[in-house]
Design a protein around this motif. Structure first.
Motif, PDB file in Angstrom:
ATOM      1  N   HIS A   5      22.899   1.764  48.269  1.00  8.05           N
ATOM      2  CA  HIS A   5      21.659   0.990  48.310  1.00  8.05           C
ATOM      3  C   HIS A   5      20.449   1.911  48.413  1.00  8.05           C
ATOM      4  N   GLY A   6      20.598   2.998  49.177  1.00  7.92           N
ATOM      5  CA  GLY A   6      19.521   3.981  49.269  1.00  7.92           C
ATOM      6  C   GLY A   6      19.163   4.564  47.914  1.00  7.92           C
ATOM      7  N   GLY A   7      20.147   4.737  47.053  1.00 10.23           N
ATOM      8  CA  GLY A   7      19.876   5.221  45.701  1.00 10.23           C
ATOM      9  C   GLY A   7      19.023   4.254  44.907  1.00 10.23           C
ATOM     10  N   GLN A   8      19.253   2.955  45.125  1.00  7.70           N
ATOM     11  CA  GLN A   8      18.421   1.950  44.447  1.00  7.70           C
ATOM     12  C   GLN A   8      16.994   1.981  44.992  1.00  7.70           C
ATOM     13  N   ILE A   9      16.863   2.128  46.300  1.00  4.60           N
ATOM     14  CA  ILE A   9      15.530   2.225  46.917  1.00  4.60           C
ATOM     15  C   ILE A   9      14.806   3.461  46.371  1.00  4.60           C
ATOM     16  N   PHE A  10      15.550   4.555  46.244  1.00  2.07           N
ATOM     17  CA  PHE A  10      14.961   5.803  45.746  1.00  2.07           C
ATOM     18  C   PHE A  10      14.444   5.626  44.316  1.00  2.07           C
ATOM     19  N   SER A  11      15.254   5.031  43.458  1.00  3.55           N
ATOM     20  CA  SER A  11      14.830   4.842  42.059  1.00  3.55           C
ATOM     21  C   SER A  11      13.556   4.013  41.973  1.00  3.55           C
ATOM     22  N   ALA A  12      13.442   3.012  42.826  1.00  2.00           N
ATOM     23  CA  ALA A  12      12.319   2.078  42.756  1.00  2.00           C
ATOM     24  C   ALA A  12      11.047   2.612  43.419  1.00  2.00           C
ATOM     25  N   ASN A  13      11.187   3.496  44.422  1.00  2.00           N
ATOM     26  CA  ASN A  13      10.031   3.863  45.248  1.00  2.00           C
ATOM     27  C   ASN A  13       9.706   5.351  45.289  1.00  2.00           C
ATOM     28  N   CYS A  14      10.639   6.206  44.942  1.00  2.00           N
ATOM     29  CA  CYS A  14      10.488   7.639  45.188  1.00  2.00           C
ATOM     30  C   CYS A  14      10.549   8.463  43.900  1.00  2.00           C
ATOM     31  N   LYS A  68       5.930  -1.163  53.729  1.00  2.00           N
ATOM     32  CA  LYS A  68       6.441  -1.630  52.440  1.00  2.00           C
ATOM     33  C   LYS A  68       7.950  -1.812  52.445  1.00  2.00           C
ATOM     34  N   LEU A  69       8.652  -0.878  53.088  1.00  2.00           N
ATOM     35  CA  LEU A  69      10.114  -0.933  53.167  1.00  2.00           C
ATOM     36  C   LEU A  69      10.520  -1.266  54.597  1.00  2.00           C
ATOM     37  N   SER A  70      11.629  -1.977  54.755  1.00  2.44           N
ATOM     38  CA  SER A  70      12.160  -2.264  56.091  1.00  2.44           C
ATOM     39  C   SER A  70      12.763  -0.995  56.696  1.00  2.44           C
ATOM     40  N   ASP A  71      12.954  -1.006  58.016  1.00  2.71           N
ATOM     41  CA  ASP A  71      13.606   0.128  58.669  1.00  2.71           C
ATOM     42  C   ASP A  71      14.996   0.376  58.092  1.00  2.71           C
ATOM     43  N   GLY A  72      15.699  -0.709  57.732  1.00  6.33           N
ATOM     44  CA  GLY A  72      17.030  -0.567  57.155  1.00  6.33           C
ATOM     45  C   GLY A  72      16.990   0.098  55.789  1.00  6.33           C
ATOM     46  N   ASP A  73      16.017  -0.302  54.964  1.00  2.00           N
ATOM     47  CA  ASP A  73      15.871   0.324  53.647  1.00  2.00           C
ATOM     48  C   ASP A  73      15.501   1.806  53.797  1.00  2.00           C
ATOM     49  N   ILE A  74      14.644   2.119  54.772  1.00  4.35           N
ATOM     50  CA  ILE A  74      14.247   3.510  54.991  1.00  4.35           C
ATOM     51  C   ILE A  74      15.442   4.334  55.477  1.00  4.35           C
ATOM     52  N   ALA A  75      16.260   3.774  56.354  1.00  4.12           N
ATOM     53  CA  ALA A  75      17.472   4.481  56.799  1.00  4.12           C
ATOM     54  C   ALA A  75      18.406   4.720  55.615  1.00  4.12           C
ATOM     55  N   ASP A  76      18.519   3.740  54.736  1.00  4.31           N
ATOM     56  CA  ASP A  76      19.400   3.885  53.571  1.00  4.31           C
ATOM     57  C   ASP A  76      18.872   4.964  52.620  1.00  4.31           C
ATOM     58  N   VAL A  77      17.571   4.980  52.351  1.00  4.07           N
ATOM     59  CA  VAL A  77      17.039   5.988  51.423  1.00  4.07           C
ATOM     60  C   VAL A  77      17.099   7.376  52.058  1.00  4.07           C
TER      61      VAL A  77
END
Ligand code: HEM
Length: 90
Positions: A5-14, A68-77
């Motif tokens: 899931h962190g990889g998906q967050i990375f593609s979208a935001n980073c 912008k991102l939840s703490d969970g999304d930030i932990a995943d990325v």
């Protein structure tokens, strides 16, 4: 943390600035393990926590993602960046 899931967050935001673990804004400040160790505050104390802190708060030209991102999304990325750095972004 969920690395996939962190990889998906990375593609979208980073990836716009950090494609392939690089940095298009400040070329020295990559997401490679040596750059993380050199430039990221408190990296020695905990790799994923240090990455998550910078993502939450931003630094210089890097925007903060805390609103912008939840703490969970930030932990995943953060887990994804650490995993990729350990692999040399290969
Ligand atoms: C630095 C992660 C989004 C621009 C860093 C660093 C990390 C990181 C761990 C420290 C590495 C180092 O200094 O060598 C992330 C993550 C992102 C993200 C996980 C998405 C959630 C972005 C975006 C931009 C950006 C969208 C451009 C608009 C920068 C810049 C630095 C940096 C300029 C260097 C900051 C400084 O020390 O002056 N990023 N980043 N980042 N990032 Fe990001």
């Amino acid at each position: 943390a969920d690395v996939a899931h962190g990889g998906q967050i990375f593609s979208a935001n980073c990836a716009a600035c950090h494609m392939g673990g690089g940095n298009v804004v400040n070329a020295e400040r990559t997401l490679k393990a040596d750059a993380l160790a050199s430039y990221l505050a408190n990296y020695d104390a905990g790799h994923e926590a240090a990455i998550a802190y910078q993502v939450t708060n931003g630094k210089n030209a890097m925007p903060a993602f805390g609103g912008k991102l939840s703490d969970g999304d930030i932990a995943d990325v953060a887990a994804y960046v650490e995993d990729m750095a350990a692999k040399g972004w290969a």
